[in-house]
Scaffold this motif. Structure first.
Motif, mmCIF file in Angstrom:
data_model
loop_
_atom_site.group_PDB
_atom_site.id
_atom_site.type_symbol
_atom_site.label_atom_id
_atom_site.label_comp_id
_atom_site.label_asym_id
_atom_site.label_seq_id
_atom_site.Cartn_x
_atom_site.Cartn_y
_atom_site.Cartn_z
ATOM 1 N N VAL A 119 0.858 -1.185 0.000
ATOM 2 C CA VAL A 119 0.000 0.000 0.000
ATOM 3 C C VAL A 119 0.893 1.234 0.000
ATOM 4 N N GLU A 120 0.661 2.132 -0.941
ATOM 5 C CA GLU A 120 1.470 3.341 -1.038
ATOM 6 C C GLU A 120 1.135 4.307 0.104
ATOM 7 N N PRO A 121 2.041 5.221 0.415
ATOM 8 C CA PRO A 121 1.760 6.207 1.469
ATOM 9 C C PRO A 121 0.528 7.051 1.148
ATOM 10 N N ASP A 122 -0.152 7.510 2.200
ATOM 11 C CA ASP A 122 -1.319 8.396 2.073
ATOM 12 C C ASP A 122 -2.435 7.763 1.247
ATOM 13 N N THR A 123 -2.590 6.452 1.343
ATOM 14 C CA THR A 123 -3.579 5.734 0.545
ATOM 15 C C THR A 123 -4.595 5.055 1.455
ATOM 16 N N THR A 124 -5.860 5.087 1.043
ATOM 17 C CA THR A 124 -6.923 4.388 1.756
ATOM 18 C C THR A 124 -7.290 3.135 0.983
ATOM 19 N N VAL A 125 -7.316 1.996 1.677
ATOM 20 C CA VAL A 125 -7.583 0.701 1.048
ATOM 21 C C VAL A 125 -8.801 0.071 1.713
ATOM 22 N N VAL A 126 -9.713 -0.462 0.896
ATOM 23 C CA VAL A 126 -10.899 -1.136 1.417
ATOM 24 C C VAL A 126 -11.164 -2.385 0.584
ATOM 25 N N GLY A 127 -12.044 -3.257 1.100
ATOM 26 C CA GLY A 127 -12.553 -4.374 0.315
ATOM 27 C C GLY A 127 -11.745 -5.647 0.422
ATOM 28 N N VAL A 128 -12.290 -6.686 -0.259
ATOM 29 C CA VAL A 128 -11.667 -8.008 -0.315
ATOM 30 C C VAL A 128 -11.585 -8.432 -1.780
ATOM 31 N N PRO A 129 -10.415 -8.578 -2.359
ATOM 32 C CA PRO A 129 -9.131 -8.164 -1.775
ATOM 33 C C PRO A 129 -9.033 -6.646 -1.720
ATOM 34 N N GLY A 130 -8.120 -6.149 -0.909
ATOM 35 C CA GLY A 130 -8.011 -4.707 -0.711
ATOM 36 C C GLY A 130 -7.671 -3.965 -1.991
ATOM 37 N N ARG A 131 -8.349 -2.848 -2.217
ATOM 38 C CA ARG A 131 -8.060 -1.997 -3.378
ATOM 39 C C ARG A 131 -8.013 -0.544 -2.918
ATOM 40 N N ALA A 132 -7.171 0.232 -3.543
ATOM 41 C CA ALA A 132 -7.005 1.640 -3.176
ATOM 42 C C ALA A 132 -8.186 2.446 -3.696
ATOM 43 N N VAL A 133 -8.784 3.257 -2.826
ATOM 44 C CA VAL A 133 -9.908 4.105 -3.227
ATOM 45 C C VAL A 133 -9.592 5.589 -3.082
ATOM 46 N N LYS A 134 -8.571 5.923 -2.290
ATOM 47 C CA LYS A 134 -8.150 7.315 -2.144
ATOM 48 C C LYS A 134 -6.638 7.372 -2.031
ATOM 49 N N ARG A 135 -6.074 8.448 -2.573
ATOM 50 C CA ARG A 135 -4.641 8.679 -2.433
ATOM 51 C C ARG A 135 -4.414 10.173 -2.285
ATOM 52 N N ALA A 136 -3.761 10.546 -1.198
ATOM 53 C CA ALA A 136 -3.513 11.961 -0.895
ATOM 54 C C ALA A 136 -4.808 12.764 -0.890
#
Length: 216
Positions: A119-136
């Motif tokens: 997971v990259e910095p400043d990133t929000t991850v949700v779900g199964v499997p996890g996926r990024a939904v927000k960054r910075a």
């Protein structure tokens, strides 16, 4: 505090005693932290029941972990088997982070997410499997989301393709015409084109018609 004692013992080779202290803490608080895990300062575990932190896990400073979180392994890795969590990371209830990946600083892991990749910095991850939904702070548009506003027009796209094909054919025809004119000038200078022949025939017909009218 009991983890700090267990980790101190583990670092000095008192593995059995360190493990005993960690199991005592697990029995008392419902939180299982392996003595070999490395945890930075000011870790906050809220409603900690069911939290599991593996032996090779590393957690940075000022992180927050809620109940039911697992920092575990997949069973496929050797050596470093558990995740490395950066600074100021929030891991919500029930999240599972599995494998030796890195969770960047200031990341947020949603409740019950299953994270199997970095997971990259400043990133929000949700779900199964996890996926990024927000960054910075900016929303990341998923590839499967349909833009209801900027919908492509299939008719316009086909017309553009036809126009492009017509332009291509015109360009090819001009190339052939130029090549034909060069060959004509070089090898057959007296050869008349179909257009020139047609003009002569029309002129001849007009001349005959004029003569016929004069006779009448």
């Amino acid at each position: 505090r009991m983890y700090r004692v267990a980790h101190w013992l583990h670092e000095r080779g008192f593995y059995f005693i360190a493990r005993a202290v960690s199991q005592l803490a697990r029995h008392k608080y419902g939180i299982e932290i392996h003595p070999g895990a490395k945890i930075g300062k000011c870790l906050f575990i809220d409603h900690g029941m069911g939290v599991v932190i593996g032996e090779t896990a590393e957690i940075g400073d000022y992180c927050t972990i809620y109940h039911g979180v697992t920092l575990g392994g997949t069973g496929k890795d050797k050596g470093k088997r558990h995740p490395t969590v950066g600074n100021n990371v929030l891991i919500s209830a029930g999240a599972k982070i599995l494998g030796p990946m890195v969770i960047g600083d200031n990341a947020k892991i949603g409740a019950n997410a299953v994270v199997l990749t970095e997971v990259e910095p400043d990133t929000t991850v949700v779900g199964v499997p996890g996926r990024a939904v927000k960054r910075a702070g900016q929303r990341i548009r998923q590839s499967f989301e349909l833009d209801q506003i900027h919908i492509p027009d299939p008719v316009s796209q086909e017309l553009c393709k036809l126009r492009a094909e017509i332009d291509r054919l015109k360009n090819e025809l001009n190339v052939y015409k130029e090549a034909f004119e060069e060959i004509k000038k070089k090898y057959c200078p007296d050869l008349k084109t179909e257009a020139e022949t047609g003009e002569e025939v029309q002129a001849d017909c007009r001349g005959k018609a004029d003569k016929a009218e004069n006779k009448e």
